[in-house]
Design a protein around this motif. Structure first.
Motif, PDB file in Angstrom:
ATOM      1  N   GLY A 128       0.822  -1.202   0.000  1.00 22.11           N
ATOM      2  CA  GLY A 128       0.000   0.000   0.000  1.00 22.11           C
ATOM      3  C   GLY A 128       0.853   1.247   0.000  1.00 22.11           C
ATOM      4  N   TYR A 129       0.231   2.363   0.326  1.00 23.94           N
ATOM      5  CA  TYR A 129       0.907   3.655   0.300  1.00 23.94           C
ATOM      6  C   TYR A 129       0.538   4.475   1.529  1.00 23.94           C
ATOM      7  N   ARG A 130       1.482   5.305   1.943  1.00 26.08           N
ATOM      8  CA  ARG A 130       1.204   6.359   2.918  1.00 26.08           C
ATOM      9  C   ARG A 130       1.251   7.652   2.115  1.00 26.08           C
ATOM     10  N   LEU A 131       0.136   8.376   2.108  1.00 28.69           N
ATOM     11  CA  LEU A 131       0.009   9.588   1.309  1.00 28.69           C
ATOM     12  C   LEU A 131      -0.181  10.807   2.199  1.00 28.69           C
ATOM     13  N   THR A 132       0.359  11.918   1.743  1.00 27.79           N
ATOM     14  CA  THR A 132       0.057  13.217   2.337  1.00 27.79           C
ATOM     15  C   THR A 132      -0.735  13.986   1.292  1.00 27.79           C
ATOM     16  N   ILE A 133      -1.913  14.410   1.682  1.00 33.58           N
ATOM     17  CA  ILE A 133      -2.762  15.160   0.747  1.00 33.58           C
ATOM     18  C   ILE A 133      -3.122  16.495   1.379  1.00 33.58           C
ATOM     19  N   GLU A 134      -3.340  17.502   0.531  1.00 35.07           N
ATOM     20  CA  GLU A 134      -3.768  18.822   0.973  1.00 35.07           C
ATOM     21  C   GLU A 134      -4.991  19.244   0.168  1.00 35.07           C
ATOM     22  N   PHE A 135      -5.881  19.961   0.851  1.00 33.83           N
ATOM     23  CA  PHE A 135      -7.081  20.426   0.164  1.00 33.83           C
ATOM     24  C   PHE A 135      -7.669  21.614   0.920  1.00 33.83           C
ATOM     25  N   VAL A 161      -6.197  22.094   4.656  1.00 35.79           N
ATOM     26  CA  VAL A 161      -6.327  20.869   5.437  1.00 35.79           C
ATOM     27  C   VAL A 161      -5.314  19.872   4.881  1.00 35.79           C
ATOM     28  N   LYS A 162      -4.612  19.200   5.793  1.00 39.26           N
ATOM     29  CA  LYS A 162      -3.622  18.203   5.378  1.00 39.26           C
ATOM     30  C   LYS A 162      -3.912  16.899   6.101  1.00 39.26           C
ATOM     31  N   TYR A 163      -4.037  15.807   5.340  1.00 40.15           N
ATOM     32  CA  TYR A 163      -4.242  14.477   5.899  1.00 40.15           C
ATOM     33  C   TYR A 163      -3.041  13.608   5.529  1.00 40.15           C
ATOM     34  N   ILE A 164      -2.699  12.733   6.439  1.00 36.32           N
ATOM     35  CA  ILE A 164      -1.768  11.641   6.131  1.00 36.32           C
ATOM     36  C   ILE A 164      -2.600  10.371   6.232  1.00 36.32           C
ATOM     37  N   ILE A 165      -2.606   9.594   5.144  1.00 39.49           N
ATOM     38  CA  ILE A 165      -3.460   8.406   5.089  1.00 39.49           C
ATOM     39  C   ILE A 165      -2.656   7.192   4.642  1.00 39.49           C
ATOM     40  N   GLU A 166      -3.164   6.011   5.011  1.00 37.40           N
ATOM     41  CA  GLU A 166      -2.623   4.749   4.518  1.00 37.40           C
ATOM     42  C   GLU A 166      -3.730   4.025   3.778  1.00 37.40           C
ATOM     43  N   LEU A 167      -3.399   3.501   2.597  1.00 39.96           N
ATOM     44  CA  LEU A 167      -4.379   2.765   1.831  1.00 39.96           C
ATOM     45  C   LEU A 167      -3.703   1.723   0.962  1.00 39.96           C
ATOM     46  N   SER A 168      -4.451   0.702   0.618  1.00 37.23           N
ATOM     47  CA  SER A 168      -3.923  -0.377  -0.207  1.00 37.23           C
ATOM     48  C   SER A 168      -3.716   0.114  -1.636  1.00 37.23           C
ATOM     49  N   GLU A 169      -2.969  -0.668  -2.410  1.00 35.74           N
ATOM     50  CA  GLU A 169      -2.762  -0.313  -3.821  1.00 35.74           C
ATOM     51  C   GLU A 169      -4.089  -0.219  -4.555  1.00 35.74           C
ATOM     52  N   ASP A 170      -5.012  -1.133  -4.267  1.00 39.05           N
ATOM     53  CA  ASP A 170      -6.322  -1.127  -4.928  1.00 39.05           C
ATOM     54  C   ASP A 170      -7.117   0.128  -4.574  1.00 39.05           C
ATOM     55  N   GLU A 171      -7.108   0.495  -3.288  1.00 35.25           N
ATOM     56  CA  GLU A 171      -7.815   1.710  -2.864  1.00 35.25           C
ATOM     57  C   GLU A 171      -7.205   2.940  -3.524  1.00 35.25           C
ATOM     58  N   TYR A 172      -5.886   2.949  -3.617  1.00 29.53           N
ATOM     59  CA  TYR A 172      -5.182   4.077  -4.242  1.00 29.53           C
ATOM     60  C   TYR A 172      -5.607   4.248  -5.696  1.00 29.53           C
ATOM     61  N   GLU A 173      -5.661   3.158  -6.425  1.00 28.33           N
ATOM     62  CA  GLU A 173      -6.045   3.221  -7.843  1.00 28.33           C
ATOM     63  C   GLU A 173      -7.450   3.784  -8.020  1.00 28.33           C
ATOM     64  N   LEU A 174      -8.344   3.492  -7.081  1.00 30.80           N
ATOM     65  CA  LEU A 174      -9.727   3.964  -7.187  1.00 30.80           C
ATOM     66  C   LEU A 174      -9.873   5.467  -6.939  1.00 30.80           C
ATOM     67  N   ILE A 175      -9.006   6.041  -6.098  1.00 30.38           N
ATOM     68  CA  ILE A 175      -9.225   7.432  -5.687  1.00 30.38           C
ATOM     69  C   ILE A 175      -8.117   8.399  -6.072  1.00 30.38           C
ATOM     70  N   LYS A 176      -7.019   7.920  -6.648  1.00 29.23           N
ATOM     71  CA  LYS A 176      -5.844   8.784  -6.898  1.00 29.23           C
ATOM     72  C   LYS A 176      -6.151  10.012  -7.738  1.00 29.23           C
ATOM     73  N   ASP A 177      -7.041   9.920  -8.694  1.00 31.75           N
ATOM     74  CA  ASP A 177      -7.338  11.047  -9.575  1.00 31.75           C
ATOM     75  C   ASP A 177      -8.129  12.149  -8.868  1.00 31.75           C
ATOM     76  N   ASN A 178      -8.704  11.847  -7.705  1.00 28.74           N
ATOM     77  CA  ASN A 178      -9.507  12.813  -6.970  1.00 28.74           C
ATOM     78  C   ASN A 178      -8.747  13.492  -5.833  1.00 28.74           C
ATOM     79  N   LEU A 179      -7.432  13.234  -5.739  1.00 30.48           N
ATOM     80  CA  LEU A 179      -6.645  13.758  -4.618  1.00 30.48           C
ATOM     81  C   LEU A 179      -5.511  14.654  -5.092  1.00 30.48           C
TER      82      LEU A 179
END
Length: 189
Positions: A128-135, A161-179
């Protein structure tokens, strides 16, 4: 490959000696050092701070002045026999005045770790991945809905707003374009 779902601690007492066992899911040796430092600071007056960890193919242990092979290796054996990885176990010992002998020490450290493992859930590790996102604040509801099944590790509210999240590779593929991804790190979750 497995690890623990949540960090846990447990206390085991035998013949007035206290064994306080901590289990942590770790991704690197920097985290190992951080947890060891924290435990040694918290339990400065303890007799021993024994530990073992497994991170991929790296396995280390310490008896911390207990007789050789009576603490670190038994801790490592319990971790290995449970097929655990990305795991750190620290057992803090307060000597109770009654010597346990080599066999007694091995049994006490083994039981301490085993009891702690019984108090947490063991899970299968996946890539999976650990991501830092801002919005923007206006997008909080949308992002929270998008991440409702993800593990949000940290939230910060400043200019954005900044989140640090962990998600599986499959979850990442589903939502990556929206982050709006600021940082991406591959991990096992």
């Amino acid at each position: 490959m497995k690890s623990i779902k949540n960090d846990v601690n447990n206390t085991y007492i035998i013949n007035k000696s206290k064994f306080i066992c901590y289990l942590y899911k770790v991704d690197n040796t920097d985290e190992v050092e951080k947890y060891l430092d924290e435990i040694k600071d918290e339990y400065k007056d303890a007799t021993h701070h024994c530990f073992a960890y497994i991170i991929d193919n790296v396995k280390r242990f310490s008896d911390d002045n207990e007789p050789g092979g009576t603490a670190g290796m038994p801790i490592l054996n319990v971790l290995e026999s449970n097929d655990l990885n990305h795991i750190l176990c620290i057992v803090v010992r307060y000597f109770g005045g009654i010597k346990l002998g080599a066999g007694g020490l091995v049994r006490a450290y083994t039981k301490s770790v085993t009891e702690a493992l019984n108090n947490t859930e063991i899970k299968e590790l996946i890539n999976g991945y650990r991501l830092t996102i801002e919005f923007d604040y206006d997008d909080t509801k949308k992002i929270d809905n998008l991440l409702k099944n993800c593990n949000i590790i940290n939230k910060e509210f400043n200019d954005k707003v900044k989140y640090i999240i962990e998600l599986s590779e499959d979850e990442y593929e589903l939502i990556k374009d929206n982050l709006n991804i600021k940082n991406k790190e591959s991990i096992l979750i």
